[in-house]
Enzyme design. Structure first.
Site, mmCIF file in Angstrom:
data_model
loop_
_atom_site.group_PDB
_atom_site.id
_atom_site.type_symbol
_atom_site.label_atom_id
_atom_site.label_comp_id
_atom_site.label_asym_id
_atom_site.label_seq_id
_atom_site.Cartn_x
_atom_site.Cartn_y
_atom_site.Cartn_z
ATOM 1 C CD GLU A 499 40.792 -31.909 24.528
ATOM 2 O OE1 GLU A 499 39.728 -32.512 24.325
ATOM 3 O OE2 GLU A 499 41.216 -31.025 23.764
ATOM 4 C CD GLU A 530 40.414 -29.876 20.794
ATOM 5 O OE1 GLU A 530 40.349 -28.633 20.721
ATOM 6 O OE2 GLU A 530 39.689 -30.541 21.549
ATOM 7 C CG HIS A 597 30.613 -37.531 20.284
ATOM 8 N ND1 HIS A 597 29.767 -36.483 20.520
ATOM 9 C CD2 HIS A 597 31.624 -37.401 21.163
ATOM 10 C CE1 HIS A 597 30.245 -35.748 21.507
ATOM 11 N NE2 HIS A 597 31.374 -36.276 21.913
#
Ligand code: TPP
Ligand code: MG
Length: 798
Positions: A499, A530, A597
């Site tokens: 991506e 994914e 994250h």
């Protein structure tokens, strides 16, 4: 002068082509009969206890002989457990081998697909040789090793098909004629109707439609997924109905879609030919929805379908059995009469019975030889130890009486004999035999998790980075960027995708500007999917390319993990070395910001990816050395670049393409005498802060970067440090009990570290919850320097 013998009249030609047609049809029917008979006998072998489990391809024979007609050398099959007829028709297996796998025969010459490691009908052909080099795939029919998780074959199938597009599109790959013939290869994939309920099926179809790759998908529709009918599986009870929106139209991308009846031999031959030819020539994916298939014996040997199918359904299945329908069609078209077909059917029965018997003898003989040898030894033992003679003799008698002995029984008997012998001298030779057998069985049952020959990562020689005095100091991401540029220039087999990786060159600019330079066929964007990005990587790696398949953040590894764990990580083991998958999964992780994250789920990955090399570099110069090592090996790998390393200033080595970081070799990044601190990746920077602060208090830390979690410290360097410091702490950002506990176990148990401890060893980890957003969320969610200092001070005071 003309050679009159070469001239054929039109009638002759017609007669010839009719004869050829007839014999092809009869041969197909014969294969269908062979396959049916294997299913029937296979089930009996399980029910009588000679094999543990069986799952068979009965009811799907005719569709598969029809499909196999259009499989060419160089093509690939990524199928599932119903593909036995396909494999018989392609000539990649025979009855003996089929039964060898059913019996779990560990001899590779008997089960040449998995050496007894996989259940029946899990076929595979060789992709790599003993040196780890790719064989000539173009001249072979290539079967990628089947796997049982439903739809688990689809991610890989996308990658195998994508390979053809890349080989066709990249001029520099034309120098590898053993890997592709200008991308003319198609990838056949088979899947059951119920398995199309899995998300990955849809992800694969969508990706194939976007990518335009020669994926040839057959949905074998028998109306059931074990006991659950289509009503509960598929909207509108028809997968082809649902797929209509994917149909390619004039000027669009998409897939070609066909619906056929699984008992209609002639109809299927015609339609398969058309769809597959288009896929081969134009790289348009195709789905054949093959309806009205049956399961004459139900799903598997684990249950009976009478429990969940109605009498009407069972009657319908008998009536529409595809072998029966093909037989009727042959007779209706006067291709053979009843007598000829009966002769053919009886020949098939005899052949299957013979093949099965041979397979059994091959399988059982070496075990019986072991039994005989060990029973003799045990009887001798009884003579030597008269006071225990009766129970010892009974052991031998019980072992020989077992009609279907296993290697396990031999070892268990030996163990019992050793216990009965107690402290008698004979116990020594008994133990020797026991250990010899253990070693022999280890080779049969435990080898090849990793590549063992020249393809092993452990064979990569260390080459140190050269950092000239005037080396420029640049950002970590620029080190990577310069490296990837040189790598793509010199190694045409390397392909990178993910991506935001193509046009903008990944979210941290590692590939910035490189797509324009090296081409869209080698560096490209993908959709947000994914699991199939991983599948693309797996398929390309199996075809001999060197994919770097990116998952944008480590937090999203969970989406891609299934195929990495089930397929890539087990491939080499489950084919006992026939196939290798040198995929490099690139991702970035460890502390950044927020719950999604900041991930560092290294324990999860270490445990689900045994079979992988897991690299956890602390900076990008290390990462480059690791990429170089991985590219010299055939083991699959995960590279976790650290998120807070991209803007770190580093000196650029001058030998970017040459230096390597050996796997399983930790690096001492700070020497010290009081305590050994073991960690990896981003956390090391926090540990170094703590170590500097502790130094001022007179506490000297030895800080060790493990560099790779798999393999882990193969020469026990950490133990050497512990011998000096007698204190040890393992630190990372994973949850408690995660990768820090894994490192703890490696050093304490495997390396025997407990012997050198003066104080109790510890782990310092992240919290069990994910870190909250913001700097305080990070501070209180992940280990921080103060916390580390406090723990080390406490250990020093203990
Ligand atoms: C991920 C996963 N879930 C469940 C199973 C157990 N299982 C094995 S086969 C099967 C049914 C598959 O049905 P279908 O796709 O229609 O194939 P068929 O066996 O009918 O040919 C199930 C649920 C599995 N192997 N993998
Ligand atoms: Mg089904």
């Amino acid at each position: 002068m003309m050679d009159n013998t070469a001239i054929l009249t039109t009638q002759d030609t017609e007669k010839l082509s009719f004869d050829k047609f007839r014999s092809e049809v009869l041969n197909d029917y014969y294969i269908a009969c062979i396959s049916r008979e294997t299913s029937l006998l296979g089930r009996k072998e399980v029910l009588t206890g000679k094999a543990k489990f069986g799952i068979f391809g009965d009811g799907k024979e005719i569709a598969q002989v029809a499909a196999a007609k259009f499989f060419q050398k160089g093509d690939f099959l990524a199928g599932y457990y119903r593909d036995q007829t396909f494999a018989f028709a392609l000539g990649v297996t025979n009855v003996e081998q089929y039964f060898a796998q059913l019996y779990a025969d560990p001899d590779f010459t008997h089960d040449p697909f998995s050496a007894g490691r996989q259940m029946n009908a899990h076929f595979a052909t060789a992709f790599v040789d003993k040196n780890g080099d790719w064989v000539d795939l173009v001249s072979r029919k290539n079967i990628t090793s089947n796997l049982a998780p439903t739809a688990g074959q689809t991610p890989r199938s996308l990658g195998l098909a994508l390979g053809s597009k890349i080989f066709r599109g990249v001029e520099r790959l034309k120098q590898f004629p053993n890997l592709s013939n200008n991308g003319n290869e198609v990838c056949f994939t088979t899947i059951g109707d119920a398995s199309t309920s899995e998300g990955v099926f849809w992800e694969t179809i969508n990706a194939a439609g976007v990518l335009q790759v020669p994926l040839v998908m057959f949905v074998w529709d028998d109306g059931y997924g074990i006991s659950v009918p289509k009503k509960y599986q598929t909207t509108k009870e028809s997968i082809s109905e649902l797929l209509k929106g994917f149909q390619k139209e004039n000027g669009t991308n998409g897939i070609n879609l066909y619906t056929v009846k699984g008992w209609d031999y002639a109809g299927m031959c015609e339609i398969f030919e058309e769809g597959i030819q288009l896929a081969r020539e134009t790289h348009t994916p195709v789905v054949f929805h093959v309806e009205e298939l049956t399961q004459p014996q139900g799903h598997s040997t684990s249950g009976s379908h009478e429990r969940y199918k109605t009498t009407e359904r069972l009657e319908w299945e008998r009536e529409w059995d595809s072998n029966r329908k093909m037989r009727e069609w042959i007779m209706a078209n006067s291709l053979a009469d009843d007598e000829e077909l009966e002769e053919l059917e009886s020949r098939a029965k005899t052949n299957v019975r013979d093949g099965k018997s041979k397979a059994w003898v091959n399988y059982i003989t070496p075990v019986k030889n072991q039994v005989q040898k060990v029973a003799e030894l045990i009887n001798n033992l009884a003579v030597n130890i008269p006071e225990q003679s009766a129970p010892i003799k009974k052991l031998a008698a019980d072992l020989t009486a077992n009609r279907e002995p296993l290697r396990r029984d031999v070892l268990q008997t030996l163990n019992d004999a050793i216990n009965l012998a107690g402290s008698h001298d004979s116990v020594f030779w008994l133990k020797d035999i026991y250990n010899d057998l253990l070693t022999e069985n280890k080779l049969l049952f435990n080898s090849h998790l990793y590549n063992e020959g020249p393809g092993s990562i452990l064979n990569v020689r260390e080459v140190k980075p050269v950092i000239p005095a005037d080396a420029p100091l640049i950002n970590g991401f620029e080190v990577l960027n310069k490296y990837f540029d040189k790598l793509f220039e010199t190694n045409p087999k390397v392909i990178a995708f993910g991506e935001d990786l193509g046009l903008i060159g990944d979210v941290n600019q590692g590939f910035s500007g490189l797509q324009v330079k090296h081409g869209e066929n080698r560096i490209f964007d993908t959709g947000i999917r994914e699991l199939t990005i991983m599948g693309q990587g797996i398929g390309l790696a199996m075809r001999g390319l060197r994919p770097i398949a990116e998952i944008q953040y480590i937090d999203y590894m969970l989406y891609g993990l299934q195929t990495l764990s089930d397929d890539a990580a087990t491939l080499h083991f489950r084919t006992k070395g026939l196939q290798s998958c040198p995929i490099i999964v690139r991702t970035r992780g460890h502390r950044l910001e927020g719950m999604w994250h900041s991930g560092s789920p290294m324990g999860l990955l270490v445990h689900s990816l045994r079979g992988f090399v897991i690299c956890v570099p602390r900076n990008m110069v290390q990462a480059v050395g690791m990429y170089n090592s991985l590219l010299q090996s055939n083991d699959p790998a995960l590279m976790v670049e650290c998120l807070n390393g991209y803007r770190l200033k580093e000196k650029l080595p001058s030998n970017l393409l040459e230096y390597t970081v050996p796997a399983g070799v930790p690096e001492v990044i700070k020497e010290g005498n009081d305590i050994t601190v073991v960690s990896y990746g981003s956390t090391l920077r926090i540990i170094m802060d703590a170590a500097r602060s502790l130094e001022k208090l007179g506490i000297s830390c030895e800080v060790i970067d493990v560099q790779t979690l798999l393999p882990f410290d193969i020469d026990h360097a950490i133990l050497e440090s512990l011998k000096k410091t007698n204190r040890i702490v393992f630190i990372d950002e994973d949850v408690p009990g995660g990768a820090a506990a894994y490192m703890f176990n490696e050093v304490m148990e495997k390396q025997g570290g407990y012997k050198y401890l003066d104080v109790s060893p510890r782990t310092i980890t992240g919290k069990a919850h994910r870190p909250g957003y913001g700097s305080d969320g990070d501070y209180f969610g992940k280990p921080n320097a103060e916390e580390i200092e406090t723990a080390i001070k406490a250990m020093m005071a203990e």
